[in-house]
Design a protein around this motif. Structure first.
Motif, PDB file in Angstrom:
ATOM      1  N   TYR A  50       0.867  -1.090   0.117  1.00  0.00           N
ATOM      2  CA  TYR A  50       0.104   0.032  -0.029  1.00  0.00           C
ATOM      3  C   TYR A  50       0.713   1.430   0.069  1.00  0.00           C
ATOM      4  N   TRP A  51       1.675   1.193   0.795  1.00  0.00           N
ATOM      5  CA  TRP A  51       2.692   2.472   1.070  1.00  0.00           C
ATOM      6  C   TRP A  51       3.511   2.620  -0.159  1.00  0.00           C
ATOM      7  N   TYR A  52       4.089   1.771  -1.099  1.00  0.00           N
ATOM      8  CA  TYR A  52       4.611   1.763  -2.182  1.00  0.00           C
ATOM      9  C   TYR A  52       3.929   2.458  -3.016  1.00  0.00           C
ATOM     10  N   GLU A  53       2.741   1.797  -3.438  1.00  0.00           N
ATOM     11  CA  GLU A  53       1.687   2.664  -4.415  1.00  0.00           C
ATOM     12  C   GLU A  53       1.327   4.005  -4.073  1.00  0.00           C
ATOM     13  N   GLY A  54       1.067   4.176  -2.739  1.00  0.00           N
ATOM     14  CA  GLY A  54       0.786   5.397  -2.282  1.00  0.00           C
ATOM     15  C   GLY A  54       1.766   6.636  -2.504  1.00  0.00           C
ATOM     16  N   ALA A  55       3.054   6.154  -2.370  1.00  0.00           N
ATOM     17  CA  ALA A  55       4.146   7.091  -2.536  1.00  0.00           C
ATOM     18  C   ALA A  55       4.280   7.635  -3.943  1.00  0.00           C
ATOM     19  N   LYS A  56       3.448   6.803  -4.773  1.00  0.00           N
ATOM     20  CA  LYS A  56       3.604   7.461  -6.333  1.00  0.00           C
ATOM     21  C   LYS A  56       2.828   8.659  -6.224  1.00  0.00           C
ATOM     22  N   GLN A  57       1.792   9.128  -5.429  1.00  0.00           N
ATOM     23  CA  GLN A  57       1.052  10.017  -5.278  1.00  0.00           C
ATOM     24  C   GLN A  57       1.931  11.373  -4.566  1.00  0.00           C
ATOM     25  N   ILE A  58       2.860  11.129  -4.231  1.00  0.00           N
ATOM     26  CA  ILE A  58       3.437  12.414  -3.590  1.00  0.00           C
ATOM     27  C   ILE A  58       3.858  13.410  -4.626  1.00  0.00           C
ATOM     28  N   ARG A  59       3.136  14.800  -4.183  1.00  0.00           N
ATOM     29  CA  ARG A  59       3.451  15.970  -4.893  1.00  0.00           C
ATOM     30  C   ARG A  59       3.298  17.122  -4.177  1.00  0.00           C
ATOM     31  N   PHE A  60       3.978  17.965  -4.172  1.00  0.00           N
ATOM     32  CA  PHE A  60       3.851  19.300  -3.305  1.00  0.00           C
ATOM     33  C   PHE A  60       3.961  20.240  -4.119  1.00  0.00           C
ATOM     34  N   ASP A  61       2.643  20.967  -4.421  1.00  0.00           N
ATOM     35  CA  ASP A  61       2.634  21.993  -5.258  1.00  0.00           C
ATOM     36  C   ASP A  61       3.198  23.257  -4.517  1.00  0.00           C
ATOM     37  N   PRO A  62       3.534  24.170  -5.327  1.00  0.00           N
ATOM     38  CA  PRO A  62       4.442  25.344  -4.467  1.00  0.00           C
ATOM     39  C   PRO A  62       3.600  26.076  -3.457  1.00  0.00           C
ATOM     40  N   GLN A  63       2.216  26.231  -3.474  1.00  0.00           N
ATOM     41  CA  GLN A  63       1.686  26.640  -2.302  1.00  0.00           C
ATOM     42  C   GLN A  63       1.415  25.794  -1.001  1.00  0.00           C
ATOM     43  N   VAL A  64       1.398  24.431  -1.392  1.00  0.00           N
ATOM     44  CA  VAL A  64       1.345  23.563  -0.118  1.00  0.00           C
ATOM     45  C   VAL A  64       2.822  23.451   0.446  1.00  0.00           C
ATOM     46  N   ARG A  65       3.873  23.475  -0.482  1.00  0.00           N
ATOM     47  CA  ARG A  65       5.036  23.374   0.032  1.00  0.00           C
ATOM     48  C   ARG A  65       5.253  24.524   0.875  1.00  0.00           C
ATOM     49  N   GLU A  66       5.148  25.609   0.583  1.00  0.00           N
ATOM     50  CA  GLU A  66       5.366  27.004   1.255  1.00  0.00           C
ATOM     51  C   GLU A  66       4.643  26.956   2.731  1.00  0.00           C
ATOM     52  N   HIS A  67       3.460  26.682   2.636  1.00  0.00           N
ATOM     53  CA  HIS A  67       2.610  26.134   3.972  1.00  0.00           C
ATOM     54  C   HIS A  67       3.158  25.158   4.939  1.00  0.00           C
TER      55      HIS A  67
END
Length: 307
Positions: free
Chosen positions: A199-216
């Motif tokens: 599950y974790w391996y598949e979930g890691a494929k969805q990791i993404r930090f958009d700029p606004q979320v990253r700044e938050h």
């Protein structure tokens, strides 16, 4: 039948749970396990409720918000639910949820789950939201619970030493409460620790930090939600600790610097903290959970809001 995911993990140093090549794991302590004999025969999630483990809290928030739907849901939350407006309230409710899930009674869990449901029912994407989200989505909540589990597993091994495979399985089986105290059913929780790896391996494929979320999130790591001089005095070191607790794939996705020298210093810091922690009696090490449960029950008795 060959488990494709397992084969991929063995050949890649991307995935955190590869037994042969672990991208990052806090160094395990050689200290005794919790329990009257100094070592619990089969540790459970409740054994990981150590106050000093809260140092990894901000890193775990970053793990949870690494899925865009969750990151944007928190980023766009109203003032009442935004850590930048109510940092103390947000910290209390988050850690109180964890106290309830790991060591609270069935009645505590029932009441807190109902309150979380009430609050989450208000968190949905709007017409202008960059991504679609609904805080009551069990799929999103399962990812949150999975990240919380990883935090507890890391904390336990950092403080008490690496678990055997049997101990890890027992520890994992006790952790479904992290999801079922939300809207995750027991059946949705992966059936075994190996299944959780998949599950974790598949979930890691969805990791993404958009700029606004990253700044938050970088702001949380730097304690920008706190008044001065707290941010100036503690923000830099707290950011460093937070980035150290992140698994490599999340740190890379967040695009924060981390050198071999940082890792060596971080390992030494954790080793010293674990040694210090072992000098404290167990009731002191778990005092935060005890206080949070007392506060919860007092709020219920007085008819005050839990959130």
């Amino acid at each position: 039948m060959v488990n494709v995911h397992a084969e991929q993990r063995r050949s890649s140093d991307y995935f955190r749970f590869d037994k042969a090549q672990v991208t990052h794991r806090p160094p395990a302590s050689a200290g005794p396990r919790p329990g009257e004999s100094g070592r619990a025969e089969m540790p459970s999630i409740a054994d990981a409720t150590d106050t000093i483990g809260a140092l990894a809290g901000a890193a775990n928030v970053i793990l949870q918000l690494s899925w865009p739907a969750i990151g944007w849901g928190v980023r766009e939350s109203t003032q009442d639910g935004n850590i930048y407006y109510h940092p103390m309230r947000r910290a209390r409710t988050t850690f109180q949820y964890l106290a309830v899930a790991t060591t609270g009674s069935d009645e505590d869990k029932r009441k807190y789950r109902r309150e979380v449901t009430r609050i989450h029912s208000r968190v949905r994407s709007g017409a202008g939201s960059p991504v679609e989200y609904d805080a009551l989505d069990p799929g999103l909540q399962l990812w949150v619970a999975a990240c919380l589990y990883i935090g507890y597993e890391d904390a336990f091994e950092w403080l008490y030493g690496k678990m055997t495979d049997d101990e890890r399985e027992h520890f994992y089986q006790s952790a479904h409460v992290l999801g079922t105290t939300l809207q995750v059913s027991r059946e949705q929780w992966p059936e075994s620790r190996d299944a959780f790896d998949d599950y974790w391996y598949e979930g890691a494929k969805q990791i993404r930090f958009d700029p606004q979320v990253r700044e938050h999130l970088l702001g949380i790591a730097a304690l920008r939600m706190l008044p001065q001089p707290a941010t100036m005095l503690f923000g830099k070191v707290f950011s460093w600790i937070t980035f150290g607790f992140l698994h490599a794939e999340f740190r890379d996705a967040l695009d924060v610097p981390w050198t071999p020298k940082d890792q060596r210093r971080f390992n030494a810091t954790l080793k010293a903290l674990a040694a210090l922690n072992r000098t404290l009696p167990l009731p002191i090490r778990q005092i935060a959970n005890r206080v949070l449960l007392v506060d919860l029950r007092l709020r219920v008795k007085l008819g005050k809001s839990l959130m």
